[in-house]
Write an enzyme that holds these catalytic residues in place. Structure first.
Site, PDB file in Angstrom:
ATOM      1  N   GLU A  53       0.857  -1.194   0.000  1.00  0.00           N
ATOM      2  CA  GLU A  53       0.000   0.000   0.000  1.00  0.00           C
ATOM      3  C   GLU A  53       0.887   1.234   0.000  1.00  0.00           C
ATOM      4  O   GLU A  53       1.971   1.237   0.591  1.00  0.00           O
ATOM      5  CB  GLU A  53      -0.896   0.026   1.246  1.00  0.00           C
ATOM      6  CG  GLU A  53      -1.743   1.302   1.310  1.00  0.00           C
ATOM      7  CD  GLU A  53      -2.825   1.284   2.367  1.00  0.00           C
ATOM      8  OE1 GLU A  53      -2.680   0.546   3.352  1.00  0.00           O
ATOM      9  OE2 GLU A  53      -3.814   2.014   2.198  1.00  0.00           O
ATOM     10  N   CYS A 263      -6.476   1.019   2.803  1.00  0.00           N
ATOM     11  CA  CYS A 263      -7.433   2.116   2.844  1.00  0.00           C
ATOM     12  C   CYS A 263      -7.356   3.042   1.641  1.00  0.00           C
ATOM     13  O   CYS A 263      -8.338   3.723   1.339  1.00  0.00           O
ATOM     14  CB  CYS A 263      -7.236   2.926   4.126  1.00  0.00           C
ATOM     15  SG  CYS A 263      -7.916   2.107   5.571  1.00  0.00           S
ATOM     16  N   ASN A 385     -12.217  -3.409   0.529  1.00  0.00           N
ATOM     17  CA  ASN A 385     -11.144  -3.528   1.516  1.00  0.00           C
ATOM     18  C   ASN A 385     -11.705  -3.233   2.891  1.00  0.00           C
ATOM     19  O   ASN A 385     -12.130  -2.109   3.134  1.00  0.00           O
ATOM     20  CB  ASN A 385     -10.019  -2.534   1.232  1.00  0.00           C
ATOM     21  CG  ASN A 385      -9.022  -2.471   2.378  1.00  0.00           C
ATOM     22  OD1 ASN A 385      -8.294  -3.426   2.605  1.00  0.00           O
ATOM     23  ND2 ASN A 385      -8.989  -1.354   3.107  1.00  0.00           N
ATOM     24  N   GLU A 386     -11.734  -4.239   3.749  1.00  0.00           N
ATOM     25  CA  GLU A 386     -12.052  -3.974   5.152  1.00  0.00           C
ATOM     26  C   GLU A 386     -13.339  -3.146   5.275  1.00  0.00           C
ATOM     27  O   GLU A 386     -13.383  -2.147   5.984  1.00  0.00           O
ATOM     28  CB  GLU A 386     -10.862  -3.217   5.753  1.00  0.00           C
ATOM     29  CG  GLU A 386     -10.736  -3.235   7.232  1.00  0.00           C
ATOM     30  CD  GLU A 386      -9.473  -2.512   7.675  1.00  0.00           C
ATOM     31  OE1 GLU A 386      -8.414  -3.139   7.678  1.00  0.00           O
ATOM     32  OE2 GLU A 386      -9.539  -1.308   7.991  1.00  0.00           O
TER      33      GLU A 386
END
Ligand code: AHR
Length: 656
Positions: A53, A263, A385-386
């Site tokens: 990331e 994120c 994502n999450e």
């Protein structure tokens, strides 16, 4: 022998023998019975991968080898992750300053009226006045530009005369005292935007140089995409990656790479989400963005470069795309309308075509034009994502999955079970029938130690599991041992857990948003491998093909139930791997019995040990405080193994 990832594996001939055990000073405290004939689950070939990331300056200022910061003058104040809602002080001129010499003056401003490309609207206007001398602009890079003696640097810019300014450009790398380390001249820019290139050769080393563009011209000059790359990138790729960091990643031998997050996939809202189409094609036409970690990304390291890096290191690509909702931590939460969902789904379908489609298909042709007509062989794609458990997500997600699966039936879908070990979206993932579901947790080392049996009771009917982000909140040896214990539990449940990746992967000293634990730390020229890194490397390079059941027993007071053990076997070369993660403060001798092997079996062993002080960590001054030590030994089907306190060791046993 200390094993550095930069050094070839060197095996020290230290031998220890069955039962005689001169090298094992402690009495036998426990016995491991390995049932060599018992069936065990096959390990998925993708079990150990990496999570990349752009956090902690992992991309720009990190893996992406570009040395010029803010090369296209697109910075602006953004919400700072650490101090939100305050903004930081980025401007279009961040990292740039005027250079004025001997009576020539330069005024810097940024314009948007006649851009090089509409996706990249800002450009620098240099207003040059005065008589005599030269003037221009300097870039300070990321903490300065590190320069190596004799190295080549590829410089490029786009320039045009706006008003006068008809004089050649002087390009130089300068030391802090103003002396030149390398220089070259370029002809006077013309009236239209045009790219100019040259190569600089460094006469000497300098840890923190700056790049200077000057001219004796008078008038107004426009500059954009001012770029400097070391020639020495990973695999010598143009627009390439920092070699030392890429090599450190490659040395993990990851079987897949997840990108671009994390994120940043969500951004801080739908308008700031990471859209892969903005990151492909000529770098001058990409749309830079700022990321939810509070800084800017040039997108020079974009989807083509990610796929290419995966191919270069033999890792299967795992892109993660947003699912049409924003991150639940961002307020207000945003979700696209059902009508808008089609755009997000189409992005996913088009990505498969970009990666795998024929070179004459719409998106395959973009890949081919970038130099890769062959398919990148994408086999799996993450959606979300999450995610947080919201009504909007529960309404949109099944539609997304159904539509994507219908359009791309050959691609395995990686869904998201949500944040925390409680996996709040696991039921949704089961209901939508995604192939694999991604779970994330950052917990104390004790949690990892206490949860080495987490997957023993997991429902086998549900999607397979991808532990997509995890870390035990620290980079000490203790953290690494705790993670190793947890991984032995994952190998035992290899039929259910098919992929894992530690997170985050990279962190630049002095520029972190994730401060507690990262796998690889670096500065402008140095790379530090954490103990956690070595655990990942050890497990990845000794996965084996099949888990082999074993039983640990002890009559001593050593709490052997805390010890993580995993035995695997690789059929092709009949090699056994025994991983022992000991979080206990006691050293002890472990007797290992490979039950079922003939007594006359002779094995050649290699033992790799990570051990030291519980709280020891590696840093720039002590990069090798904790590092694997390798030794060789010979063994029969029963042998004794010294087990240091607070250690991870892998025994590799092959027939002699
Ligand atoms: O790894 C850092 C962050 O942790 C990731 O961006 C996010 O997915 C998680 O919360």
């Amino acid at each position: 022998m200390r094993l550095s990832p930069r050094l070839p594996l060197v095996v020290l001939a230290a031998t220890f023998f069955p039962r005689l055990a001169p090298a094992a000073p402690n009495p036998v405290a426990a016995t491991l019975h390995v049932d060599t004939a018992a069936p065990g689950p096959a390990l998925d070939p993708h079990l150990y991968g990496i999570f990349f990331e752009d956090i902690n300056y992992g991309a720009d200022g990190g893996l992406y080898a570009e040395l010029v910061q803010n090369r296209s003058f697109e910075y602006y104040p953004v919400r700072d992750w650490a101090t939100r809602p305050a903004t930081n002080d980025f401007t279009p001129l961040t990292a740039w300053s005027a250079v004025e010499r001997d009576g020539r003056h330069a005024r810097l401003s940024v314009d948007i009226r006649e851009p090089l490309d509409p996706h990249n609207p800002n450009y620098l206007v240099l207003r040059l006045t005065g008589t005599g001398g030269t003037a221009g602009v300097a870039n300070s890079g990321y903490d300065g530009i590190p320069v190596t003696t004799g190295a080549l640097y590829d410089f490029s810019l786009y320039a045009r005369q706006l008003d006068g300014a008809a004089a050649p450009l002087h390009i130089a790398l300068e030391a802090p005292d103003g002396s030149e380390i390398a220089s070259a001249d370029l002809p006077a820019p013309g009236a239209d935007w045009a790219k100019q290139t040259t190569t600089l050769t460094a006469a000497r080393a300098e840890p923190a140089a700056r790049l200077v563009v000057t001219t004796a011209a008078h008038g107004r000059l426009a500059l954009d995409m001012v770029s400097l790359f070391p020639r020495d990138t990973f695999k010598a790729r143009p627009n390439g990656l920092r070699r030392d960091l890429a090599e450190a990643i490659a040395a993990l031998h990851p079987k897949f790479m997840r990108f671009p997050g994390g994120c940043i996939v969500h951004g801080t809202g739908l308008a700031n989400a990471y859209r892969w189409k903005d990151t492909v094609g000529d770098v001058a036409t990409r749309r830079p963005n700022w990321n939810r970690w509070g800084y800017h990304q040039s997108c020079g390291l974009g989807y083509f470069e990610y796929f290419q890096f995966c191919e270069d290191i033999g890792a299967a690509p795992l892109p993660i795309l947003p699912a049409g909702v924003s991150c639940g931590f961002e307020k207000p939460f945003q979700a696209c309308t059902p009508a808008e969902l089609g755009t997000w789904i189409q992005d996913a379908i088009d990505l498969v075509e970009f990666a795998n489609g024929p070179a004459d298909s719409r998106w395959g042709s973009v890949r081919a034009a970038m130099g890769h007509p062959a398919s990148f062989g994408l086999t799996m794609l993450g959606i979300g994502n999450e995610e947080h458990d919201t009504a909007e997500l529960r309404a949109l997600y099944p539609k997304f999955i159904d539509a994507f699966r219908a359009a791309c039936p050959g691609i395995r879908i990686v869904g998201t079970s949500g944040l925390s070990p409680e996996i709040p979206l696991h039921d949704l993932m089961t209901a939508t029938g995604v192939d694999i579901s991604d779970e994330h947790y950052y917990r104390l080392p004790e949690w990892f130690l206490q949860n080495q049996h987490r997957f023993d009771a997991f429902a086998r009917r549900a999607p397979r599991v991808y532990v997509g982000e995890y870390a035990s909140k620290g980079n000490t040896l203790y953290n690494a041992v705790a993670e190793a214990v947890y991984l032995t539990g994952i190998e035992r449940n290899a039929d259910q857990v098919v992929m894992t990746s530690y997170a985050p992967l990279l962190a630049r000293y002095g520029h972190t948003q994730w401060t507690q634990a990262n796998l690889i730390w670096f500065d402008a020229t140095r790379v530090v491998h954490t103990p956690n890194y070595y655990v990942q490397q050890l497990f990845s390079t000794s996965a084996g093909g099949r888990y082999v059941p074993s039983r640990l027993s002890s009559a001593s007071d050593i709490p052997v139930s805390d010890v993580g053990i995993s035995v695997t076997h690789r059929e092709e070369d009949d090699t056994w791997f025994i991983k022992i993660a000991n979080p206990c403060p006691q050293a002890f001798t472990l007797r290992i019995a490979l039950d079922g092997l003939p007594p006359q079996t002779h094995l050649t062993g290699r033992r790799t040990v990570l051990a030291g002080d519980r709280d020891a960590a590696n840093d720039l001054d002590h990069p090798d405080r904790i590092a694997p030590v390798v030794s060789a030994f010979a063994a029969g089907p029963v042998f004794d193994c010294p087990t240091p306190p607070m250690s991870v060791q892998v025994l590799r046993l092959a027939p002699r």
